[in-house]
Design a protein around this motif. Structure first.
Motif, PDB file in Angstrom:
ATOM      1  N   VAL A 249      58.486  35.403 -63.282  1.00 60.74           N
ATOM      2  CA  VAL A 249      59.107  36.435 -64.157  1.00 60.74           C
ATOM      3  C   VAL A 249      60.176  36.882 -64.925  1.00 60.74           C
ATOM      4  O   VAL A 249      60.330  37.494 -65.784  1.00 60.74           O
ATOM      5  CB  VAL A 249      60.603  36.775 -62.744  1.00 60.74           C
ATOM      6  CG1 VAL A 249      61.464  37.987 -63.078  1.00 60.74           C
ATOM      7  CG2 VAL A 249      59.753  37.184 -61.241  1.00 60.74           C
ATOM      8  N   GLU A 250      60.309  35.374 -65.437  1.00 59.12           N
ATOM      9  CA  GLU A 250      60.673  34.893 -67.127  1.00 59.12           C
ATOM     10  C   GLU A 250      59.741  35.170 -67.608  1.00 59.12           C
ATOM     11  O   GLU A 250      60.612  36.180 -69.582  1.00 59.12           O
ATOM     12  CB  GLU A 250      61.265  33.327 -66.738  1.00 59.12           C
ATOM     13  CG  GLU A 250      62.890  32.632 -65.456  1.00 59.12           C
ATOM     14  CD  GLU A 250      62.668  31.611 -66.170  1.00 59.12           C
ATOM     15  OE1 GLU A 250      62.216  30.590 -66.450  1.00 59.12           O
ATOM     16  OE2 GLU A 250      63.867  30.899 -65.865  1.00 59.12           O
ATOM     17  N   VAL A 251      58.874  35.149 -68.021  1.00 58.87           N
ATOM     18  CA  VAL A 251      58.022  35.891 -68.770  1.00 58.87           C
ATOM     19  C   VAL A 251      57.857  37.331 -68.886  1.00 58.87           C
ATOM     20  O   VAL A 251      58.307  38.054 -70.013  1.00 58.87           O
ATOM     21  CB  VAL A 251      56.001  34.731 -68.674  1.00 58.87           C
ATOM     22  CG1 VAL A 251      55.288  35.636 -69.125  1.00 58.87           C
ATOM     23  CG2 VAL A 251      56.389  33.640 -68.512  1.00 58.87           C
ATOM     24  N   LEU A 252      57.797  37.554 -68.018  1.00 59.36           N
ATOM     25  CA  LEU A 252      58.011  39.404 -67.961  1.00 59.36           C
ATOM     26  C   LEU A 252      59.438  39.645 -68.623  1.00 59.36           C
ATOM     27  O   LEU A 252      59.316  40.562 -69.109  1.00 59.36           O
ATOM     28  CB  LEU A 252      57.802  40.180 -66.282  1.00 59.36           C
ATOM     29  CG  LEU A 252      58.030  41.510 -66.123  1.00 59.36           C
ATOM     30  CD1 LEU A 252      56.671  42.013 -67.341  1.00 59.36           C
ATOM     31  CD2 LEU A 252      58.162  41.217 -64.527  1.00 59.36           C
ATOM     32  N   ILE A 253      60.511  39.313 -68.017  1.00 60.33           N
ATOM     33  CA  ILE A 253      61.873  39.803 -68.939  1.00 60.33           C
ATOM     34  C   ILE A 253      61.681  39.393 -70.418  1.00 60.33           C
ATOM     35  O   ILE A 253      62.198  40.133 -71.300  1.00 60.33           O
ATOM     36  CB  ILE A 253      63.389  38.747 -68.185  1.00 60.33           C
ATOM     37  CG1 ILE A 253      63.070  39.079 -66.895  1.00 60.33           C
ATOM     38  CG2 ILE A 253      64.134  38.989 -69.255  1.00 60.33           C
ATOM     39  CD1 ILE A 253      64.007  38.473 -66.289  1.00 60.33           C
ATOM     40  N   GLY A 254      60.914  38.165 -70.968  1.00 58.66           N
ATOM     41  CA  GLY A 254      61.069  37.982 -72.349  1.00 58.66           C
ATOM     42  C   GLY A 254      60.221  38.957 -73.003  1.00 58.66           C
ATOM     43  O   GLY A 254      59.779  39.609 -73.939  1.00 58.66           O
ATOM     44  N   GLN A 255      58.876  38.654 -72.069  1.00 65.43           N
ATOM     45  CA  GLN A 255      57.707  40.549 -72.470  1.00 65.43           C
ATOM     46  C   GLN A 255      58.268  41.931 -72.541  1.00 65.43           C
ATOM     47  O   GLN A 255      58.642  42.833 -73.848  1.00 65.43           O
ATOM     48  CB  GLN A 255      56.527  40.321 -71.867  1.00 65.43           C
ATOM     49  CG  GLN A 255      55.734  41.808 -72.255  1.00 65.43           C
ATOM     50  CD  GLN A 255      54.639  41.284 -70.945  1.00 65.43           C
ATOM     51  OE1 GLN A 255      54.251  40.807 -70.371  1.00 65.43           O
ATOM     52  NE2 GLN A 255      54.233  42.754 -71.099  1.00 65.43           N
ATOM     53  N   ALA A 256      59.102  42.187 -72.517  1.00 64.03           N
ATOM     54  CA  ALA A 256      60.077  43.425 -72.075  1.00 64.03           C
ATOM     55  C   ALA A 256      61.257  43.301 -73.203  1.00 64.03           C
ATOM     56  O   ALA A 256      61.479  44.516 -73.840  1.00 64.03           O
ATOM     57  CB  ALA A 256      61.026  43.518 -70.640  1.00 64.03           C
ATOM     58  N   LEU A 257      62.081  42.356 -72.813  1.00 61.29           N
ATOM     59  CA  LEU A 257      62.906  42.633 -73.989  1.00 61.29           C
ATOM     60  C   LEU A 257      62.629  42.768 -75.520  1.00 61.29           C
ATOM     61  O   LEU A 257      62.695  42.565 -76.284  1.00 61.29           O
ATOM     62  CB  LEU A 257      63.229  40.928 -74.769  1.00 61.29           C
ATOM     63  CG  LEU A 257      64.271  40.760 -73.042  1.00 61.29           C
ATOM     64  CD1 LEU A 257      65.231  39.295 -72.941  1.00 61.29           C
ATOM     65  CD2 LEU A 257      65.562  41.980 -73.840  1.00 61.29           C
ATOM     66  N   MET A 258      61.023  42.008 -76.354  1.00 58.71           N
ATOM     67  CA  MET A 258      60.389  41.756 -77.048  1.00 58.71           C
ATOM     68  C   MET A 258      59.432  43.611 -77.177  1.00 58.71           C
ATOM     69  O   MET A 258      59.511  43.667 -78.586  1.00 58.71           O
ATOM     70  CB  MET A 258      59.151  41.191 -77.348  1.00 58.71           C
ATOM     71  CG  MET A 258      59.094  39.613 -77.266  1.00 58.71           C
ATOM     72  SD  MET A 258      58.086  38.459 -77.412  1.00 58.71           S
ATOM     73  CE  MET A 258      57.310  37.886 -75.958  1.00 58.71           C
TER      74      MET A 258
ATOM     75  N   LEU B  94      63.946  50.184 -69.211  1.00 58.87           N
ATOM     76  CA  LEU B  94      63.515  50.084 -67.821  1.00 58.87           C
ATOM     77  C   LEU B  94      63.114  48.483 -66.931  1.00 58.87           C
ATOM     78  O   LEU B  94      63.627  48.049 -66.089  1.00 58.87           O
ATOM     79  CB  LEU B  94      62.958  51.203 -67.386  1.00 58.87           C
ATOM     80  CG  LEU B  94      62.802  51.892 -65.822  1.00 58.87           C
ATOM     81  CD1 LEU B  94      64.150  51.700 -65.102  1.00 58.87           C
ATOM     82  CD2 LEU B  94      61.383  53.249 -66.400  1.00 58.87           C
ATOM     83  N   SER B  95      61.717  48.217 -67.804  1.00 59.48           N
ATOM     84  CA  SER B  95      61.129  46.964 -67.402  1.00 59.48           C
ATOM     85  C   SER B  95      61.834  45.908 -67.048  1.00 59.48           C
ATOM     86  O   SER B  95      61.733  45.228 -66.375  1.00 59.48           O
ATOM     87  CB  SER B  95      60.088  46.895 -68.309  1.00 59.48           C
ATOM     88  OG  SER B  95      58.716  48.033 -67.855  1.00 59.48           O
ATOM     89  N   GLU B  96      63.077  45.674 -68.171  1.00 55.96           N
ATOM     90  CA  GLU B  96      64.083  44.745 -68.300  1.00 55.96           C
ATOM     91  C   GLU B  96      64.922  44.792 -67.720  1.00 55.96           C
ATOM     92  O   GLU B  96      64.992  43.154 -66.214  1.00 55.96           O
ATOM     93  CB  GLU B  96      64.915  44.512 -69.804  1.00 55.96           C
ATOM     94  CG  GLU B  96      65.726  43.413 -69.949  1.00 55.96           C
ATOM     95  CD  GLU B  96      66.464  43.464 -71.143  1.00 55.96           C
ATOM     96  OE1 GLU B  96      67.644  43.148 -71.440  1.00 55.96           O
ATOM     97  OE2 GLU B  96      65.918  44.914 -72.025  1.00 55.96           O
ATOM     98  N   LYS B  97      65.624  45.721 -66.816  1.00 58.13           N
ATOM     99  CA  LYS B  97      66.825  45.671 -65.409  1.00 58.13           C
ATOM    100  C   LYS B  97      65.700  45.830 -64.707  1.00 58.13           C
ATOM    101  O   LYS B  97      66.199  44.865 -64.026  1.00 58.13           O
ATOM    102  CB  LYS B  97      67.114  47.255 -66.072  1.00 58.13           C
ATOM    103  CG  LYS B  97      68.656  47.568 -65.295  1.00 58.13           C
ATOM    104  CD  LYS B  97      69.077  48.611 -65.396  1.00 58.13           C
ATOM    105  CE  LYS B  97      69.708  49.066 -64.517  1.00 58.13           C
ATOM    106  NZ  LYS B  97      70.197  51.138 -64.459  1.00 58.13           N
ATOM    107  N   LYS B  98      64.752  46.084 -64.376  1.00 60.70           N
ATOM    108  CA  LYS B  98      63.796  45.792 -62.803  1.00 60.70           C
ATOM    109  C   LYS B  98      63.759  44.436 -63.003  1.00 60.70           C
ATOM    110  O   LYS B  98      63.941  43.858 -62.213  1.00 60.70           O
ATOM    111  CB  LYS B  98      62.475  46.753 -62.956  1.00 60.70           C
ATOM    112  CG  LYS B  98      63.091  48.175 -62.603  1.00 60.70           C
ATOM    113  CD  LYS B  98      61.554  48.930 -63.010  1.00 60.70           C
ATOM    114  CE  LYS B  98      60.458  48.291 -62.078  1.00 60.70           C
ATOM    115  NZ  LYS B  98      59.159  49.291 -61.399  1.00 60.70           N
TER     116      LYS B  98
END
Length: 451
Positions: free
Chosen positions: A107-116, A121-125
């Motif tokens: 999930v940390e990787v997913l958050i970083g990907q959404a920020l980049m 919306l993906s970052e918030k989820k």
């Protein structure tokens, strides 16, 4: 990585692949950690196969990283780890704990990907799902899993090797080592080279109580650099004669330990003589020049494994319980036997630092609360407490001398008997013995009947 259904799903799951890339960026420089990376990815792969069985609409791990799917994720984890609702315990509790760590990392990787990608919306989820993992995963999964792990350790038999068995294994290793050195002194013998390689590595592990992987991955460059270590003269002048002698005959090498910590390894003169012979014969044995390891495998770029060496020679030595002669058990043995020494906190910290962990880990996880210590030491305290506080004053567990004989305790604890005022008569009737005693009291004479 093995080619099976798990690896097939991993290759088609973009989030698991990116999680693996993240782990490789952190641990990739250490070749021995590559297997660790593969294991973490396979854990998520097995998790996803179970998720697909429970819901055929799931395509990848990213589909589950949403707050609304959190309870489903918990149910998948419980099914994967064979959770029993009736017993409230896990069949595979360690897997339940690891899944939580892997999910947080993904999930940390997913958050970083959404920020980049600037995807709000993906970052918030993802952040909300991560918050649920932080707050609710512990109560839903981790606490029960840890309790199951702890309960499985209860009432187990002593699982540390006896000192006599360790000595027997050491003597057997030295015998095989001497035979191999004799064969290799004048000419190359590949079988003798392998035997010498294995026996020296096993002796390094046994003497230093090191994790087998740490000693196995000792490099040739590290060994050569350590041979010229200088002695600190200021500290040397404060040592006892024995300590001064030991500092001269032992060579200290610093190697990479668990989690990248620096840990020391000591080599005796006997070990160094055998290692020098191995280095001298490396090329003749067929060890590639590019192989960086000191205990190298002939014809390959890898090192021999210490666990295999210990298992092989423990069985050959024919000692009692050879399955206990492993690096982890040896480390627990030294931590447990340190209880026999009257170590100060500073000395205990030195032992823990040499072992490669802090005092808390040393005392809570490696030191075994041996039942022999409990029966012999703690039971003395319990017996003494039954005999009154006077027996405890100014004593410790070594100087306590309580009475452990029930009759002796009864004799000491009983109060002096008063002289009876009357006379007692004894008789028998219908198989019973009775006592008839004449007493005087304020209300006059009376008879008391006892069975």
């Amino acid at each position: 990585m093995r080619q099976d259904d798990v690896s097939f799903h991993i290759r088609n799951d973009s989030l698991i692949c990116k999680y693996g890339e993240s782990l490789y960026g952190k641990h990739g420089c250490v070749r021995s950690r590559h297997q660790y990376i593969a294991q973490r990815m396979r854990e998520l792969g097995r998790f996803m196969l179970v998720a697909k069985e429970m819901d055929n609409t799931v395509r990848g791990l990213e589909d589950l990283c949403a707050p609304a799917r959190f309870q489903f994720v918990v149910n998948v984890a419980k099914r994967l780890t064979q959770f029993s609702p009736g017993k409230n315990e896990y069949g595979k509790p360690s897997t339940a704990v690891k899944i939580g760590f892997c999910l947080k990392g993904a999930v940390e990787v997913l958050i970083g990907q959404a920020l980049m990608n600037d995807d709000d919306l993906s970052e918030k989820k993802a952040k909300k799902f991560f918050e649920l993992l932080e707050k609710n995963w512990r109560n839903s999964v981790s606490i029960t899993a840890h309790q199951t792990i702890q309960e499985k350790r209860w009432n187990k038999e002593d699982d540390i090797p006896l000192t006599k068995n360790v000595i027997a294994l050491r003597d057997h290793l030295r015998m095989v080592e001497d035979e191999a050195r004799a064969k290799m002194t004048h000419q190359m013998n590949l079988q003798a080279y392998k035997a010498l390689n294995e026996t020296v590595l096993a002796q390094v592990i046994i003497f230093n109580k090191r994790r087998e992987g740490e000693a196995s991955r000792l490099t040739l460059d590290t060994y050569k650099k350590a041979s010229a270590n200088a002695i600190n003269q200021d500290i040397y002048s404060t040592l006892s004669p024995l300590e001064k002698e030991l500092s001269k005959i032992l060579t200290r090498i610093e190697i990479r330990g668990k989690r990248g910590k620096k840990v020391p390894v000591f080599l005796t003169e006997r070990m160094k003589e055998s290692i020098n012979l191995l280095v001298q014969r490396r090329e003749e044995a067929g060890v590639p020049a590019e192989n960086p390891y000191l205990f190298a495998r002939p014809g390959a770029m890898t090192n021999i494994r210490g666990c295999d060496c210990l298992r092989k020679y423990a069985k050959e030595s024919k000692t009692e319980n050879p399955e206990l002669l492993r690096s982890t058990k040896l480390r627990k043995q030294v931590a447990t036997l340190c209880q026999l020494l009257d170590l100060t906190e500073q000395e205990l910290e030195q032992v823990a630092r040499f072992m490669g962990h802090d005092i808390r880990v040393h005392c809570d996880f490696y030191r075994q609360t041996d039942k022999t210590f409990q029966i012999a030491k703690i039971s003395k305290l319990l017996f003494a407490m039954e005999q009154g506080t006077e027996t405890l004053r100014g004593k410790n567990l070594d100087t306590l001398r309580p009475s452990v004989n029930d009759r002796e305790q009864a004799k000491k604890s009983s109060s002096p008997k008063k002289k009876r005022e009357g006379k007692r008569a004894t008789g028998k009737a219908k198989g019973f013995t009775f006592y008839l005693e004449f007493k005087t009291s304020k209300i006059g004479p009376q008879f008391v009947y006892f069975l």
